[in-house]
Scaffold this motif. Sequence first.
Motif, short mmCIF file in Angstrom:
data_model
loop_
_atom_site.label_atom_id
_atom_site.label_comp_id
_atom_site.label_asym_id
_atom_site.label_seq_id
_atom_site.Cartn_x
_atom_site.Cartn_y
_atom_site.Cartn_z
N ARG A 9 0.85 -1.18 0.00
CA ARG A 9 0.00 0.00 0.00
C ARG A 9 0.90 1.25 0.00
NH1 ARG A 9 -2.56 -4.06 2.99
NH2 ARG A 9 -1.47 -3.47 4.91
N ASP A 10 0.82 2.08 1.02
CA ASP A 10 1.67 3.28 1.06
C ASP A 10 2.80 3.15 2.07
OD1 ASP A 10 0.13 4.61 -0.85
OD2 ASP A 10 -1.28 5.34 0.67
N GLU A 11 3.08 1.92 2.48
CA GLU A 11 4.09 1.69 3.50
C GLU A 11 5.26 0.88 2.97
OE1 GLU A 11 2.58 1.01 7.72
OE2 GLU A 11 0.96 0.17 6.51
N ARG A 12 6.40 1.04 3.63
CA ARG A 12 7.56 0.20 3.38
C ARG A 12 7.81 -0.60 4.64
NH1 ARG A 12 11.96 2.68 -0.24
NH2 ARG A 12 10.77 3.86 -1.78
N VAL A 13 7.75 -1.91 4.52
CA VAL A 13 7.90 -2.78 5.69
C VAL A 13 8.80 -3.96 5.33
CG1 VAL A 13 5.63 -2.16 6.60
CG2 VAL A 13 5.85 -4.15 5.11
N TYR A 14 9.32 -4.60 6.36
CA TYR A 14 10.06 -5.83 6.16
C TYR A 14 9.11 -7.01 6.25
CZ TYR A 14 14.46 -3.29 6.50
OH TYR A 14 15.50 -2.44 6.25
N ALA A 15 9.49 -8.10 5.60
CA ALA A 15 8.63 -9.28 5.58
C ALA A 15 9.46 -10.54 5.42
CB ALA A 15 7.62 -9.18 4.43
N ARG A 16 8.96 -11.61 5.98
CA ARG A 16 9.55 -12.93 5.74
C ARG A 16 8.91 -13.53 4.50
NH1 ARG A 16 8.20 -18.10 6.78
NH2 ARG A 16 6.42 -17.50 8.09
N VAL A 17 9.74 -14.03 3.59
CA VAL A 17 9.25 -14.55 2.31
C VAL A 17 9.20 -16.07 2.36
CG1 VAL A 17 9.63 -14.66 -0.18
CG2 VAL A 17 10.26 -12.58 1.10
N ASP A 18 8.06 -16.61 1.96
CA ASP A 18 7.91 -18.05 1.81
C ASP A 18 7.75 -18.34 0.32
OD1 ASP A 18 7.03 -20.71 1.65
OD2 ASP A 18 5.92 -20.59 3.53
N THR A 19 8.82 -18.81 -0.31
CA THR A 19 8.78 -19.05 -1.75
C THR A 19 7.93 -20.26 -2.10
OG1 THR A 19 10.87 -20.28 -1.60
CG2 THR A 19 11.00 -17.94 -2.18
N GLY A 20 7.72 -21.15 -1.14
CA GLY A 20 6.88 -22.32 -1.39
C GLY A 20 5.43 -21.95 -1.59
N THR A 21 4.93 -21.09 -0.71
CA THR A 21 3.53 -20.66 -0.81
C THR A 21 3.38 -19.35 -1.58
OG1 THR A 21 3.66 -19.43 1.28
CG2 THR A 21 3.02 -21.75 1.40
N GLN A 22 4.51 -18.74 -1.93
CA GLN A 22 4.50 -17.46 -2.64
C GLN A 22 3.75 -16.39 -1.85
OE1 GLN A 22 5.97 -16.57 -6.06
NE2 GLN A 22 7.19 -18.08 -4.95
N ARG A 23 4.04 -16.35 -0.54
CA ARG A 23 3.44 -15.35 0.32
C ARG A 23 4.53 -14.64 1.13
NH1 ARG A 23 -2.01 -15.50 0.50
NH2 ARG A 23 -2.09 -14.18 2.37
N VAL A 24 4.20 -13.43 1.57
CA VAL A 24 5.08 -12.70 2.47
C VAL A 24 4.36 -12.49 3.79
CG1 VAL A 24 6.37 -11.56 0.63
CG2 VAL A 24 4.35 -10.45 1.58
N HIS A 25 5.10 -12.65 4.88
CA HIS A 25 4.56 -12.49 6.22
C HIS A 25 5.18 -11.23 6.82
CE1 HIS A 25 2.87 -16.59 6.05
NE2 HIS A 25 3.96 -16.84 5.34
N LEU A 26 4.36 -10.21 7.03
CA LEU A 26 4.84 -8.89 7.40
C LEU A 26 5.44 -8.89 8.80
CD1 LEU A 26 2.05 -6.59 5.94
CD2 LEU A 26 3.98 -7.70 4.79
N LEU A 27 6.46 -8.04 8.98
CA LEU A 27 7.17 -7.94 10.24
C LEU A 27 7.00 -6.54 10.82
CD1 LEU A 27 10.53 -9.66 9.23
CD2 LEU A 27 8.52 -10.72 10.28
N SER A 28 7.15 -6.44 12.11
CA SER A 28 7.11 -5.16 12.80
C SER A 28 8.53 -4.64 12.98
CB SER A 28 6.44 -5.32 14.16
OG SER A 28 6.49 -4.12 14.90
N GLY A 29 8.75 -3.37 12.64
CA GLY A 29 10.06 -2.77 12.84
C GLY A 29 11.10 -3.33 11.88
#
Length: 260
Positions: A9-29
Motif C-alpha cells: 500500500r503506502d508503507e515500506r515494511v520488512y517481511a519474511r518470504v515463503d517461496t513455497g507458498t509465494q506469500r510474504v509475512h509482514l514484520l514489525s520494525g
Amino acid sequence: MLIAHVAVRDERVYARVDTGTQRVHLLSGTPFDGIRPTGESLPLAEVRLLAPTEPSKILVAGRNYDDVVTPDLVVFMKPSTSVIGPGSPVRLPPEAAEVRYEGELAVVIGRRCRDVPEESADEVVFGYTCANDVTAWDVGTANGHWTKAKSFDTFCPLGPWMRTGLDPADLALRTIVNGEVRQSSSTKEMNRNVRALVSRCSTLMTLLPGDVILTGTPSGAGVLRPGDELTVQIDGIGSLSHPVEVHRPGASADLAWSGT
C-alpha cells in the motif's frame, strides 16, 4: 530464512518470504532488532520488492578474485543513494562511456560492530543478498577515482531479499546479460573469504546494522548498454534482475536541481 523489504500500500515494511507458498509475512520494525511477525500475510505478487536493506554505507572489496593477492584489502565505497531494488533501472550517466556490470555476493551486517576478529565475524552478519557493483570504468581508470566511478545514482542494485543462515563458502554466482551467461564462478574462488572481509572492514570503520560489504566480482565483467536486461543469480539466495537505460538529467522533478 528469506527477509525482504517491500512496499505494501503506502508503507515500506520488512517481511519474511515463503517461496513455497509465494506469500510474504509482514514484520514489525526492522529485522536487525529481531524477527517480530505482525500476523498479516499477503501474496508475494501483491507487494513490490525494494532493496532488501537501507545501508548507511556500502564497502566494496576490489581485486578479490584476481590471480594475485594484494598485501592488504583493496576497498572502495558507494553512497547509500546508489542503492536500488529489483526491477529498478540502472541509469547510465552521459559522462561515462564504459559502464560495467560486476555481479557479486553482498554481505549484510546485522549489528553495530568494530574490530571484529575473523573467528567472530559470523556473529555480526545478518545475511546475504545479490548485488551488481555497477562501475563507470572510464571514470575510474583516468586517475584511480574508483569510489567516484561507483557512486552514481542507481549503481548498486541489491536483492531480491536477504538470506539468513547461509554458508557463503561455496556459492555459485552467475551474471546473465540479455539471456547470455557472462560471469560464472563460485565464492570459493575469493582471495579473502567473508569472515576476512568483515573483520578487516570493521577495523577501518564502525559497521552499522544494514550496512553492506560487496565481496568482489569474478572475471567476465563487461559493458552495459541501454536496453540491456541483467540478472545476477546466486545459489541459495535467488535472482536479482534489472533493466538498463540512459540517465536524462532533470527527467525526475523530485530530484532535478531547483536552482534554490
